[in-house]
Scaffold this motif. Structure first.
Motif, PDB file in Angstrom:
ATOM      1  N   LEU A  20       0.833  -1.200   0.000  1.00  0.00           N
ATOM      2  CA  LEU A  20       0.000   0.000   0.000  1.00  0.00           C
ATOM      3  C   LEU A  20       0.868   1.250   0.000  1.00  0.00           C
ATOM      4  CD1 LEU A  20      -2.773   1.369   0.106  1.00  0.00           C
ATOM      5  CD2 LEU A  20      -2.633   1.206   2.611  1.00  0.00           C
ATOM      6  N   ASP A  21       1.895   1.266   0.843  1.00  0.00           N
ATOM      7  CA  ASP A  21       2.794   2.421   0.888  1.00  0.00           C
ATOM      8  C   ASP A  21       3.428   2.667  -0.478  1.00  0.00           C
ATOM      9  OD1 ASP A  21       2.219   2.245   3.548  1.00  0.00           O
ATOM     10  OD2 ASP A  21       4.260   2.085   4.230  1.00  0.00           O
ATOM     11  N   ALA A  22       3.881   1.589  -1.117  1.00  0.00           N
ATOM     12  CA  ALA A  22       4.512   1.720  -2.434  1.00  0.00           C
ATOM     13  C   ALA A  22       3.506   2.223  -3.470  1.00  0.00           C
ATOM     14  CB  ALA A  22       5.108   0.379  -2.861  1.00  0.00           C
ATOM     15  N   GLN A  23       2.283   1.708  -3.429  1.00  0.00           N
ATOM     16  CA  GLN A  23       1.245   2.155  -4.367  1.00  0.00           C
ATOM     17  C   GLN A  23       0.925   3.627  -4.169  1.00  0.00           C
ATOM     18  OE1 GLN A  23      -1.973  -0.485  -3.434  1.00  0.00           O
ATOM     19  NE2 GLN A  23      -1.283  -2.084  -4.834  1.00  0.00           N
ATOM     20  N   VAL A  24       0.706   4.021  -2.903  1.00  0.00           N
ATOM     21  CA  VAL A  24       0.382   5.421  -2.604  1.00  0.00           C
ATOM     22  C   VAL A  24       1.554   6.309  -3.009  1.00  0.00           C
ATOM     23  CG1 VAL A  24      -0.101   7.098  -0.763  1.00  0.00           C
ATOM     24  CG2 VAL A  24      -1.296   4.889  -0.788  1.00  0.00           C
ATOM     25  N   GLY A  25       2.773   5.895  -2.677  1.00  0.00           N
ATOM     26  CA  GLY A  25       3.951   6.692  -3.010  1.00  0.00           C
ATOM     27  C   GLY A  25       4.127   6.877  -4.515  1.00  0.00           C
ATOM     28  N   ALA A  26       3.979   5.790  -5.258  1.00  0.00           N
ATOM     29  CA  ALA A  26       4.137   5.879  -6.721  1.00  0.00           C
ATOM     30  C   ALA A  26       3.036   6.743  -7.326  1.00  0.00           C
ATOM     31  CB  ALA A  26       4.121   4.482  -7.331  1.00  0.00           C
ATOM     32  N   TYR A  27       1.822   6.547  -6.892  1.00  0.00           N
ATOM     33  CA  TYR A  27       0.708   7.344  -7.416  1.00  0.00           C
ATOM     34  C   TYR A  27       0.905   8.821  -7.062  1.00  0.00           C
ATOM     35  CZ  TYR A  27      -3.917   9.007  -8.565  1.00  0.00           C
ATOM     36  OH  TYR A  27      -4.951   9.713  -9.113  1.00  0.00           O
ATOM     37  N   ALA A  28       1.285   9.080  -5.809  1.00  0.00           N
ATOM     38  CA  ALA A  28       1.479  10.466  -5.364  1.00  0.00           C
ATOM     39  C   ALA A  28       2.585  11.149  -6.165  1.00  0.00           C
ATOM     40  CB  ALA A  28       1.783  10.500  -3.868  1.00  0.00           C
ATOM     41  N   ASP A  29       3.677  10.441  -6.417  1.00  0.00           N
ATOM     42  CA  ASP A  29       4.763  11.029  -7.210  1.00  0.00           C
ATOM     43  C   ASP A  29       4.293  11.410  -8.612  1.00  0.00           C
ATOM     44  OD1 ASP A  29       6.673  10.964  -5.239  1.00  0.00           O
ATOM     45  OD2 ASP A  29       7.637   9.124  -5.964  1.00  0.00           O
ATOM     46  N   GLU A  30       3.473  10.557  -9.207  1.00  0.00           N
ATOM     47  CA  GLU A  30       3.044  10.788 -10.586  1.00  0.00           C
ATOM     48  C   GLU A  30       1.880  11.773 -10.703  1.00  0.00           C
ATOM     49  OE1 GLU A  30       1.398   8.316 -14.466  1.00  0.00           O
ATOM     50  OE2 GLU A  30       2.401   7.224 -12.847  1.00  0.00           O
ATOM     51  N   HIS A  31       0.927  11.710  -9.768  1.00  0.00           N
ATOM     52  CA  HIS A  31      -0.313  12.474  -9.939  1.00  0.00           C
ATOM     53  C   HIS A  31      -0.512  13.610  -8.937  1.00  0.00           C
ATOM     54  CE1 HIS A  31      -1.740   9.647 -12.949  1.00  0.00           C
ATOM     55  NE2 HIS A  31      -1.325   8.677 -12.152  1.00  0.00           N
ATOM     56  N   VAL A  32       0.034  13.477  -7.750  1.00  0.00           N
ATOM     57  CA  VAL A  32      -0.172  14.481  -6.699  1.00  0.00           C
ATOM     58  C   VAL A  32       0.940  15.528  -6.713  1.00  0.00           C
ATOM     59  CG1 VAL A  32      -0.350  14.820  -4.192  1.00  0.00           C
ATOM     60  CG2 VAL A  32      -1.524  12.887  -5.281  1.00  0.00           C
ATOM     61  N   LYS A  33       2.161  15.075  -6.819  1.00  0.00           N
ATOM     62  CA  LYS A  33       3.318  15.973  -6.785  1.00  0.00           C
ATOM     63  C   LYS A  33       3.252  17.079  -7.840  1.00  0.00           C
ATOM     64  CE  LYS A  33       8.307  15.755  -6.264  1.00  0.00           C
ATOM     65  NZ  LYS A  33       9.440  14.811  -6.132  1.00  0.00           N
ATOM     66  N   PRO A  34       2.827  16.774  -9.076  1.00  0.00           N
ATOM     67  CA  PRO A  34       2.772  17.838 -10.083  1.00  0.00           C
ATOM     68  C   PRO A  34       1.817  18.984  -9.724  1.00  0.00           C
ATOM     69  CG  PRO A  34       2.708  15.698 -11.151  1.00  0.00           C
ATOM     70  CD  PRO A  34       2.558  15.450  -9.674  1.00  0.00           C
ATOM     71  N   LEU A  88       2.181  10.505   1.006  1.00  0.00           N
ATOM     72  CA  LEU A  88       1.465  11.657   0.430  1.00  0.00           C
ATOM     73  C   LEU A  88       2.212  12.953   0.688  1.00  0.00           C
ATOM     74  CD1 LEU A  88      -2.225  10.794   1.326  1.00  0.00           C
ATOM     75  CD2 LEU A  88      -1.192  10.840  -0.958  1.00  0.00           C
ATOM     76  N   SER A  89       2.728  13.107   1.895  1.00  0.00           N
ATOM     77  CA  SER A  89       3.386  14.357   2.277  1.00  0.00           C
ATOM     78  C   SER A  89       4.678  14.584   1.511  1.00  0.00           C
ATOM     79  CB  SER A  89       3.665  14.371   3.785  1.00  0.00           C
ATOM     80  OG  SER A  89       2.450  14.355   4.496  1.00  0.00           O
ATOM     81  N   LYS A  90       5.379  13.509   1.159  1.00  0.00           N
ATOM     82  CA  LYS A  90       6.593  13.668   0.347  1.00  0.00           C
ATOM     83  C   LYS A  90       6.255  14.266  -1.007  1.00  0.00           C
ATOM     84  CE  LYS A  90       8.235   9.448   0.864  1.00  0.00           C
ATOM     85  NZ  LYS A  90       9.114   8.267   0.740  1.00  0.00           N
ATOM     86  N   ALA A  91       5.075  13.950  -1.533  1.00  0.00           N
ATOM     87  CA  ALA A  91       4.669  14.466  -2.835  1.00  0.00           C
ATOM     88  C   ALA A  91       4.036  15.843  -2.726  1.00  0.00           C
ATOM     89  CB  ALA A  91       3.688  13.500  -3.504  1.00  0.00           C
ATOM     90  N   CYS A  92       3.254  16.066  -1.666  1.00  0.00           N
ATOM     91  CA  CYS A  92       2.546  17.339  -1.494  1.00  0.00           C
ATOM     92  C   CYS A  92       2.208  17.523  -0.022  1.00  0.00           C
ATOM     93  CB  CYS A  92       1.270  17.357  -2.345  1.00  0.00           C
ATOM     94  SG  CYS A  92       0.244  18.837  -2.107  1.00  0.00           S
ATOM     95  N   GLY A  93       2.875  18.479   0.605  1.00  0.00           N
ATOM     96  CA  GLY A  93       2.633  18.735   2.025  1.00  0.00           C
ATOM     97  C   GLY A  93       1.186  19.081   2.326  1.00  0.00           C
ATOM     98  N   ASN A  94       0.555  19.868   1.450  1.00  0.00           N
ATOM     99  CA  ASN A  94      -0.850  20.234   1.672  1.00  0.00           C
ATOM    100  C   ASN A  94      -1.755  19.007   1.664  1.00  0.00           C
ATOM    101  OD1 ASN A  94      -0.439  23.004   1.869  1.00  0.00           O
ATOM    102  ND2 ASN A  94      -0.638  23.311  -0.318  1.00  0.00           N
ATOM    103  N   THR A  95      -1.530  18.121   0.722  1.00  0.00           N
ATOM    104  CA  THR A  95      -2.367  16.930   0.631  1.00  0.00           C
ATOM    105  C   THR A  95      -2.132  16.021   1.827  1.00  0.00           C
ATOM    106  OG1 THR A  95      -2.387  17.071  -1.769  1.00  0.00           O
ATOM    107  CG2 THR A  95      -2.969  14.950  -0.812  1.00  0.00           C
ATOM    108  N   GLY A  96      -0.884  15.821   2.193  1.00  0.00           N
ATOM    109  CA  GLY A  96      -0.589  14.987   3.361  1.00  0.00           C
ATOM    110  C   GLY A  96      -1.217  15.538   4.625  1.00  0.00           C
ATOM    111  N   GLN A  97      -1.084  16.844   4.835  1.00  0.00           N
ATOM    112  CA  GLN A  97      -1.624  17.458   6.054  1.00  0.00           C
ATOM    113  C   GLN A  97      -3.144  17.437   6.072  1.00  0.00           C
ATOM    114  OE1 GLN A  97      -0.515  18.140   8.866  1.00  0.00           O
ATOM    115  NE2 GLN A  97      -2.078  19.429   9.765  1.00  0.00           N
ATOM    116  N   THR A  98      -3.769  17.769   4.948  1.00  0.00           N
ATOM    117  CA  THR A  98      -5.234  17.799   4.945  1.00  0.00           C
ATOM    118  C   THR A  98      -5.807  16.384   5.026  1.00  0.00           C
ATOM    119  OG1 THR A  98      -5.252  18.012   2.533  1.00  0.00           O
ATOM    120  CG2 THR A  98      -5.471  20.027   3.799  1.00  0.00           C
ATOM    121  N   PHE A  99      -5.130  15.402   4.437  1.00  0.00           N
ATOM    122  CA  PHE A  99      -5.586  14.016   4.568  1.00  0.00           C
ATOM    123  C   PHE A  99      -5.422  13.557   6.016  1.00  0.00           C
ATOM    124  CE2 PHE A  99      -5.206   9.349   3.325  1.00  0.00           C
ATOM    125  CZ  PHE A  99      -6.538   9.216   3.006  1.00  0.00           C
TER     126      PHE A  99
END
Length: 170
Positions: A20-34, A88-99
């Protein structure tokens, strides 16, 4: 975290958590970080990212199993919750914090609501309802859970020209 860290490595013996961590991390890098710079520059809520979390089926992550979630929240597996938030936070601090805040609200609902209300609200949340700041009063909610109005330590009252807030917030 740190250089060379393996996603999910904080949960030895839990391969499902690692996946799950790997899935969330990979998805976040590709879709959330941008989108991270957008939320920072516009100073807005990362709504698109929450829709993406919903679309991935991940809004059930912090909800307890008894309410149909994955049980990776504060009540059942706080470390699992933190590891997902880290990705999530590694990709986007706002998303990690609000989640994190959203997940904390789920734990408050589970703990304080009547079971039938908690079931309804957590179901709505897993379907995409966004909750924010379930509570930050310094009083002891759980001893007064069936009469929450008496448990309020902070009160807002209308006065001429506005609102007067008295009490304490944490």
């Amino acid at each position: 975290g740190g250089a060379g860290a393996v996603p999910g490595a904080g949960c030895p013996g839990n391969p499902a958590q690692g996946r799950l961590d790997a899935q969330v991390g990979a998805y976040a890098d590709e879709h959330v970080k941008p989108l991270a710079a957008k939320w920072d520059s516009e100073n807005t809520f990362p709504l698109e990212n929450f829709h993406a979390l919903r679309d991935q089926g991940w809004l059930d992550i912090p909800v307890s199993k008894r309410f149909g979630g994955r049980g990776l929240g504060l009540h059942e597996n706080p470390l699992g919750w933190v590891l997902v938030l880290q990705q999530l936070s590694k990709a986007c601090g706002n998303t990690g914090q609000t989640f994190q805040i959203w997940g904390h609200c789920m734990s408050m609902v589970e703990e304080l609501a009547l079971p039938e209300h908690a079931a309804r609200f957590t179901k709505e949340a897993m379907e995409g309802a966004i909750w924010c700041s379930g509570g930050s009063e310094p009083s002891n909610y759980t001893q007064r859970r069936h009469n929450p109005l008496k448990a309020r330590a902070t009160i807002a009252r209308k006065v001429d020209g506005g609102v007067r807030v008295t009490g304490r917030k944490l």
